[in-house]
Design a protein around this motif. Structure first.
Motif, short mmCIF file in Angstrom:
data_model
loop_
_atom_site.label_atom_id
_atom_site.label_comp_id
_atom_site.label_asym_id
_atom_site.label_seq_id
_atom_site.Cartn_x
_atom_site.Cartn_y
_atom_site.Cartn_z
N TRP A 86 7.49 -18.00 -19.29
CA TRP A 86 6.29 -17.28 -19.51
C TRP A 86 5.57 -16.88 -18.15
O TRP A 86 4.92 -15.70 -18.13
N ILE A 100 -0.85 -19.65 -21.88
CA ILE A 100 0.40 -20.05 -22.62
C ILE A 100 1.57 -20.07 -21.38
O ILE A 100 2.64 -20.77 -21.59
N HIS A 107 -3.78 -25.87 -18.02
CA HIS A 107 -3.61 -25.56 -19.43
C HIS A 107 -4.47 -26.39 -20.19
O HIS A 107 -5.05 -25.92 -21.35
N ARG A 111 -7.06 -25.14 -23.07
CA ARG A 111 -6.85 -25.44 -24.52
C ARG A 111 -8.15 -26.26 -25.35
O ARG A 111 -8.55 -25.97 -26.20
N GLY A 265 -1.71 -13.76 -30.14
CA GLY A 265 -1.19 -14.66 -30.82
C GLY A 265 -1.22 -14.46 -32.11
O GLY A 265 -0.24 -14.88 -32.78
N GLY A 266 -2.24 -13.63 -32.59
CA GLY A 266 -2.26 -13.73 -34.16
C GLY A 266 -1.49 -12.37 -34.63
O GLY A 266 -1.10 -12.55 -36.08
N PRO A 269 2.73 -12.39 -35.38
CA PRO A 269 3.05 -13.03 -36.31
C PRO A 269 2.42 -13.14 -37.79
O PRO A 269 3.22 -13.53 -38.65
N ALA A 329 8.11 -17.18 -35.08
CA ALA A 329 8.30 -17.82 -33.60
C ALA A 329 9.31 -19.03 -33.68
O ALA A 329 8.93 -20.12 -33.93
N MET A 332 11.04 -21.66 -28.62
CA MET A 332 10.27 -21.83 -27.33
C MET A 332 11.12 -21.46 -26.23
O MET A 332 12.00 -22.52 -25.79
N ARG A 334 11.50 -22.71 -22.29
CA ARG A 334 11.06 -23.64 -21.32
C ARG A 334 11.98 -23.57 -20.34
O ARG A 334 13.34 -23.09 -20.26
N PHE A 394 5.22 -23.52 -36.17
CA PHE A 394 4.06 -23.15 -35.14
C PHE A 394 4.38 -23.56 -33.89
O PHE A 394 3.49 -24.13 -32.87
N GLY A 395 5.74 -24.14 -33.48
CA GLY A 395 6.33 -24.49 -32.41
C GLY A 395 5.99 -25.94 -32.36
O GLY A 395 5.75 -26.72 -33.22
N HIS A 399 1.87 -26.77 -26.20
CA HIS A 399 1.47 -25.28 -26.21
C HIS A 399 1.63 -24.95 -27.81
O HIS A 399 1.48 -23.71 -28.43
N CYS A 401 1.13 -23.92 -31.63
CA CYS A 401 -0.17 -22.92 -31.90
C CYS A 401 -1.30 -23.52 -32.18
O CYS A 401 -1.55 -24.39 -32.85
N ILE A 402 -2.15 -23.06 -31.21
CA ILE A 402 -3.77 -23.56 -31.05
C ILE A 402 -4.23 -23.35 -32.40
O ILE A 402 -5.33 -23.80 -32.85
N ALA A 407 -4.27 -20.04 -38.75
CA ALA A 407 -3.26 -18.65 -39.10
C ALA A 407 -2.69 -19.11 -40.61
O ALA A 407 -2.69 -17.91 -41.15
C1 HEM Z 1 1.71 -17.02 -38.67
C2 HEM Z 1 1.00 -16.99 -37.51
C3 HEM Z 1 1.25 -17.77 -36.35
C4 HEM Z 1 2.54 -18.12 -35.83
C5 HEM Z 1 3.58 -18.34 -36.51
C6 HEM Z 1 2.17 -18.79 -34.28
C7 HEM Z 1 3.28 -19.26 -33.60
C8 HEM Z 1 2.90 -19.92 -32.52
C9 HEM Z 1 3.79 -20.46 -31.59
C10 HEM Z 1 5.07 -20.98 -32.05
C11 HEM Z 1 2.98 -20.96 -30.48
C12 HEM Z 1 3.86 -21.69 -29.24
C13 HEM Z 1 4.35 -20.67 -28.37
C14 HEM Z 1 5.18 -21.73 -27.28
O1 HEM Z 1 5.12 -22.79 -27.21
O2 HEM Z 1 5.93 -20.99 -26.36
C15 HEM Z 1 1.84 -20.45 -30.54
C16 HEM Z 1 1.12 -20.43 -29.35
C17 HEM Z 1 -0.36 -19.97 -29.54
N1 HEM Z 1 -1.04 -19.42 -30.56
FE1 HEM Z 1 -0.02 -19.10 -32.42
N2 HEM Z 1 0.91 -18.32 -34.09
C18 HEM Z 1 0.31 -17.72 -35.13
C19 HEM Z 1 -0.91 -17.24 -35.28
C20 HEM Z 1 -1.87 -17.37 -34.26
C21 HEM Z 1 -3.25 -16.81 -34.42
C22 HEM Z 1 -3.86 -16.09 -35.70
C23 HEM Z 1 -3.87 -16.93 -33.07
C24 HEM Z 1 -5.38 -16.57 -32.69
C25 HEM Z 1 -6.13 -16.25 -33.34
C26 HEM Z 1 -2.94 -17.86 -32.25
C27 HEM Z 1 -3.11 -18.20 -31.17
C28 HEM Z 1 -2.13 -18.67 -30.26
C29 HEM Z 1 -2.52 -19.08 -28.87
C30 HEM Z 1 -3.92 -18.82 -28.11
C31 HEM Z 1 -1.40 -19.81 -28.38
C32 HEM Z 1 -1.13 -20.31 -27.11
C33 HEM Z 1 -1.28 -21.89 -27.08
C34 HEM Z 1 -1.16 -22.66 -25.86
O3 HEM Z 1 -0.53 -22.14 -24.99
O4 HEM Z 1 -1.59 -23.65 -25.79
N3 HEM Z 1 -1.61 -17.78 -33.07
N4 HEM Z 1 1.55 -19.58 -31.81
#
Ligand code: HEM
Length: 456
Positions: A86, A100, A107, A111, A265-266, A269, A329, A332, A334, A394-395, A399, A401-402, A407
């Motif tokens: 990343w 991220i 981080h 968070r 993020g949103g 996905p 997603a 990941m 890393r 959601f991983g 990290h 998904c916050i 979602a």
């Molecule tokens: C179906 C919907 C979604 C899926 C499948 C999804 C999936 C993920 C995954 C797998 C990660 C981890 C990435 C990593 O570890 O490299 C992630 C991180 C994140 N997601 Fe989601 N996401 C979704 C919706 C959303 C929505 C709606 C938002 C915000 C409005 C969002 C905000 C974020 C943020 C800010 C992170 C970074 C978290 C961090 O670095 O601690 N996501 N998401």
């Protein structure tokens, strides 16, 4: 010996994980770029939980299965860093603290600061900010209107996130600019699929300029909103709080990229997941009738609110099952921070890793009859997703998904609204519609549907 170690590892610490067969020079790049989930599934089936692949000049080690999912979220949290893979995006964006792409204190602080803004509970009193944009869009649709599913969904989700998280109206042009900017950055810096020259294309340059202006406007409008509107704390308020408390973590560019994060993020996905759902419903009349009946029954009794959403059990099952078979997603990226043994092999410090977090989604032992699309897996008494760390749309790890809960609810709302207001049919032969990775998977841009208003 930890659960991750095996006798093979201790017998021979120098053995290399098997390498996926590929072509000279490009290795597995073509399969990886065109259909990564299928590629990872096939190789996982062939080689088990650890294997390597080459893609152009890069070699990556894939770790797959519930053991690694557990490890990543538990005692192994510190064995993985996002800062290298990343970090390429972070450096390209010149945003040194992009949430991220950083670990540790930088981080953890961000968070903690932002978590409340993304929690499902935060939307209890303002669910209308998610519901109104989709409801008004759907109500404006006339019989016979046709839409391209991709832009249609991205536009709706962007408007919802703009209003619900950022407190701004986002229009179609801004959505398009925004998605072009984001996906160009991801494909150039993070994935390396597109050449750096793409950054000079007029389409990208103008989209990025306009996106920059939008983000500036988001910040200004938040600062200048009238005192009466300042009763609730916004996402931008939290970022301003961060700027005050930890100026070391917030450069000008950091503020810009972090204010973009809810969209990044949103939008794809959620949009991608709904595109898979629409495609599925067009092919399965029985399933469609079942979920439409549930939506009608529940929404005749009460409007969409936290209680009625909970009663949409079939819709939630549809969303969760789609996230199992079409996870947007799926892996990941890393880098190993320390040496450890896994699946009989030694992972060395500095190895570039791809954690195939959804590898178990197709395992017969966890999801019986895995090729069957079955929306009943996620309820009592089956609760198949609760069997350890096997269901991971959601991983995993720090990290994760916050916004996972939000979602899921957001997706349920959109599917329920669509089914309540509109009937739809394919406006293009479905066999011509394919999964495309942009980089997140989405049904291809030629996916078009035609609407008829429902008499409700
Ligand atoms: C179906 C919907 C979604 C899926 C499948 C999804 C999936 C993920 C995954 C797998 C990660 C981890 C990435 C990593 O570890 O490299 C992630 C991180 C994140 N997601 Fe989601 N996401 C979704 C919706 C959303 C929505 C709606 C938002 C915000 C409005 C969002 C905000 C974020 C943020 C800010 C992170 C970074 C978290 C961090 O670095 O601690 N996501 N998401």
């Amino acid at each position: 010996m930890s659960a991750l170690e095996s006798s093979k590892a201790t017998e021979n610490n120098n053995n290399e994980p098997p390498l996926a067969k590929g072509l000279p020079i490009i290795g597995s790049a073509a399969s990886l770029f065109n259909s990564p989930v299928e590629f990872l599934r096939e190789q996982h089936k062939l080689h088990g939980p650890v294997f390597k692949f080459k893609a152009m000049h890069k070699t990556m080690t894939v770790l797959a299965g519930k053991e690694i999912n557990r490890f990543m979220a538990g005692e192994g949290r510190d064995y993985f860093t996002s800062e290298v893979t990343w970090g390429r995006l972070r450096d390209g964006l010149k945003s040194p603290h992009l949430m991220i792409a950083v670990d540790g204190d930088a981080h953890a602080y961000q968070r903690k600061l932002l978590k409340g803004q993304f929690s499902k509970a935060a939307f209890k009193e303002r669910l209308n900010l998610l519901v109104d944009p989709i409801e008004s869009t759907l109500q404006s649709i006339e019989d016979g209107d046709e839409v391209h599913v991709g832009p249609f969904l991205r536009n709706i989700v962007c408007r919802q996130i703009g209003l619900a998280v950022q407190g701004v109206e986002v229009n179609t042009q801004q959505t398009e600019d925004f998605m072009t900017t984001q996906n160009t950055y991801l494909n150039v810096f993070m994935i390396g699929k597109w050449p750096k020259l793409t950054l000079l294309s007029p389409k990208f340059v103008f989209s990025a300029l306009r996106t920059g202006k939008l983000l500036k406007k988001v910040r200004e409008e938040n600062t200048n909103r009238c005192p009466a509107d300042k009763t609730s704390v916004t996402y931008m308020d939290k970022i301003e709080q961060g700027v005050q408390e930890r100026p070391d973590l917030y450069t000008e560019n950091d503020v810009r990229t972090i204010s973009m994060l809810p969209f990044v993020g949103g939008v794809d996905p959620i949009g991608g997941t709904i595109s898979f759902i629409l495609y599925r419903l067009l092919q399965d009349d029985e399933l469609r009738q079942r979920v439409v009946e549930e939506v009608d029954r529940v929404l005749l009794e009460a409007p969409l609110n936290f209680d009625s959403i909970d009663r949409l059990v079939d819709v939630r099952g549809l969303v969760m099952e789609t996230m199992r078979v079409n996870p947007v997603a799926y892996a990941m990226a890393r880098t190993a921070t320390k040496e450890f043994d896994f699946g009989g092999y030694t992972i060395r410090k500095g190895d570039e890793l791809m954690v195939f977090t959804v590898a178990n989604h197709w395992e017969e032992s966890f999801f019986p009859n895995p090729e069957k699309f079955d929306i009943e897996r996620y309820r009592e008494p089956r609760n198949e997703h609760k069997n350890g760390a096997i269901y991971a749309p959601f991983g995993r790890g720090p990290h994760t998904c916050i916004a996972a809960g939000l979602a899921e609810m957001h997706t349920v709302i959109n599917v329920a609204m669509l089914l309540r207001y509109l009937d739809f049919e394919a406006a293009v032969p479905l066999e011509k519609v394919k999964i495309k990775y942009i980089p997140a998977p989405f049904m291809s841009e030629n996916f078009k549907i035609r609407f008829t208003r429902r008499k409700i």
